[in-house]
Design an enzyme around this catalytic site. Structure first.
Site, PDB file in Angstrom:
ATOM      1  N   LEU A   1       0.891  -1.194  -0.030  1.00  0.00           N
ATOM      2  CA  LEU A   1       0.084   0.071   0.030  1.00  0.00           C
ATOM      3  C   LEU A   1       0.860   1.285   0.121  1.00  0.00           C
ATOM      4  O   LEU A   1       2.101   1.063   0.564  1.00  0.00           O
ATOM      5  CB  LEU A   1      -1.040   0.071   1.178  1.00  0.00           C
ATOM      6  CG  LEU A   1      -1.889  -1.209   1.182  1.00  0.00           C
ATOM      7  CD1 LEU A   1      -2.647  -0.901   2.771  1.00  0.00           C
ATOM      8  CD2 LEU A   1      -2.974  -1.045   0.214  1.00  0.00           C
ATOM      9  N   ASP A   2       0.337   2.295  -0.549  1.00  0.00           N
ATOM     10  CA  ASP A   2       1.290   3.542  -0.530  1.00  0.00           C
ATOM     11  C   ASP A   2       1.513   3.961   0.849  1.00  0.00           C
ATOM     12  O   ASP A   2       0.520   3.775   1.735  1.00  0.00           O
ATOM     13  CB  ASP A   2       0.561   4.492  -1.404  1.00  0.00           C
ATOM     14  CG  ASP A   2       0.624   4.312  -2.834  1.00  0.00           C
ATOM     15  OD1 ASP A   2       1.289   3.442  -3.200  1.00  0.00           O
ATOM     16  OD2 ASP A   2      -0.234   5.024  -3.542  1.00  0.00           O
ATOM     17  N   ARG A   3       2.227   4.878   1.083  1.00  0.00           N
ATOM     18  CA  ARG A   3       2.603   5.426   2.373  1.00  0.00           C
ATOM     19  C   ARG A   3       1.452   5.972   2.939  1.00  0.00           C
ATOM     20  O   ARG A   3       1.213   5.724   4.185  1.00  0.00           O
ATOM     21  CB  ARG A   3       3.778   6.309   2.261  1.00  0.00           C
ATOM     22  CG  ARG A   3       4.282   6.971   3.808  1.00  0.00           C
ATOM     23  CD  ARG A   3       5.207   8.142   3.749  1.00  0.00           C
ATOM     24  NE  ARG A   3       4.320   9.260   2.842  1.00  0.00           N
ATOM     25  CZ  ARG A   3       4.983  10.535   2.378  1.00  0.00           C
ATOM     26  NH1 ARG A   3       6.193  10.547   2.565  1.00  0.00           N
ATOM     27  NH2 ARG A   3       4.462  11.279   1.966  1.00  0.00           N
TER      28      ARG A   3
END
EC number: 5.4.99.-
Length: 329
Positions: free
Chosen positions: A139-141
């Protein structure tokens, strides 16, 4: 390291011998594995075996002395506060998998300038197990929600194959600027990576572009606030980097707080309309349904992050609580 032996576990069934070694000794080079097999130093149930030998549960593997550099790294020390936070973020666990509700702002892996990340803290999630949990997707940050971890090397391989084969159903929630027209449908827009280094980003691509990768997202509008902001359900049928963020921009409905991809002035303008509305990214991995590595299916949902809960309350969006994890055999 002296000569050892190890028994193949149930979740390691049918993997190649060389892959088994790379999972247990990540720093071990393929050329050295081939040499060990060729010289008979690696054996399966006492017999010579090639690197492509398929393993079965219960077989015993003879492990020759492994160079120190290739041995598994000892468990790293994790800050006690980080360890406690991660353990409290676990929403499901069994002998094969762990599922976290990933918090906002925590990178999944390291990179330029990133020293604190989930991958560096996974020893805090062993819970007494022999193996360190492993990432099987990302998942993106600044994306929150359901994140799956494998608890054994064999499980990691099975789950990674499920994601590659698109056997996993992923559902995201997003708050976006504006209201998509039509209110539900499918986005079939190829994407490609452009730029380089820290400036690299995802962009729409022509279908005949040799660098283009097909990207498909189903979406539907669950609610809206005076047609100024909308709550979308997004289901990516492919897994391109930043796919949902770029596809929402293509809908002329950028995700709230997405400074990297938002249309000029549009997203910030809508944020400024309502006092106290968070400018953090409003993208949440709500639900994951996947083949369980031990059979059957697993469905897990994650509650909204605090900043999205606050936005939902301000806008009058009523999100149902997450359903308990469900394992169907």
């Amino acid at each position: 390291m002296s000569i050892q032996s190890q028994v193949v576990t149930e979740d390691e069934a049918d993997i190649r011998l060389d892959r088994w070694f790379r999972r247990h000794f990540p720093g071990l080079q393929q050329s050295l594995i081939q040499k060990f097999c060729r010289t008979g130093q690696i054996r399966v149930d006492g017999a010579r075996a090639g690197t492509d030998t398929r393993l079965m549960p219960g077989q015993t593997i003879r492990i020759p002395p492994i160079p120190i550099a290739a041995e598994p790294k000892p468990a790293s020390r994790v800050d006690p506060h980080d360890a406690k936070d991660l353990q409290q973020a676990v929403i499901y666990q069994d002998d094969h998998v762990l599922v976290l509700n990933k918090p906002y702002g925590l990178p999944v892996q390291g990179g330029p300038g990133i020293t604190r990340h989930l991958d560096g803290m996974l020893d805090a999630l062993r819970f007494g197990a022999e193996h360190r949990p492993r990432l099987v997707h990302r998942l993106d940050r600044d994306t929150t929600g359901v994140l799956l971890l494998a608890r054994t090397p064999g499980t990691a391989g099975k789950l990674a194959a499920a994601f590659r084969g698109r056997d996993v159903e992923k559902t995201y929630w997003a708050v976006v600027a504006g209201r998509p027209v039509p209110v539900e449908g499918r986005i079939d827009l190829p994407l490609k990576r452009v730029g380089g280094g820290r400036g690299e980003r995802t962009a729409p691509a022509d279908r005949d572009d040799p660098e283009a990768a097909r990207a498909i997202t189903d979406y539907r509008t669950l609610d809206n606030a005076a047609q100024k902001l909308s709550w979308l359900e997004l289901q990516p049928l492919t897994g391109r980097t930043h796919q949902l963020r770029v596809h929402c921009v293509a809908l002329r409905a950028p995700i709230l707080g997405d400074e990297k991809y938002e249309e000029p002035d549009q997203n910030r303008a809508f944020t400024a309309l309502i006092e106290g509305l968070s400018s953090d990214l409003h993208l949440h991995a709500r639900r994951l349904v996947l083949p369980h590595p031990a059979g059957g299916t697993l469905a897990v949902e994650a509650d909204l992050a605090p900043h999205m809960k606050a936005t939902f309350k301000t806008l009058g969006f009523h999100a149902p609580p997450p359903r308990p994890p469900e394992r169907r055999r």
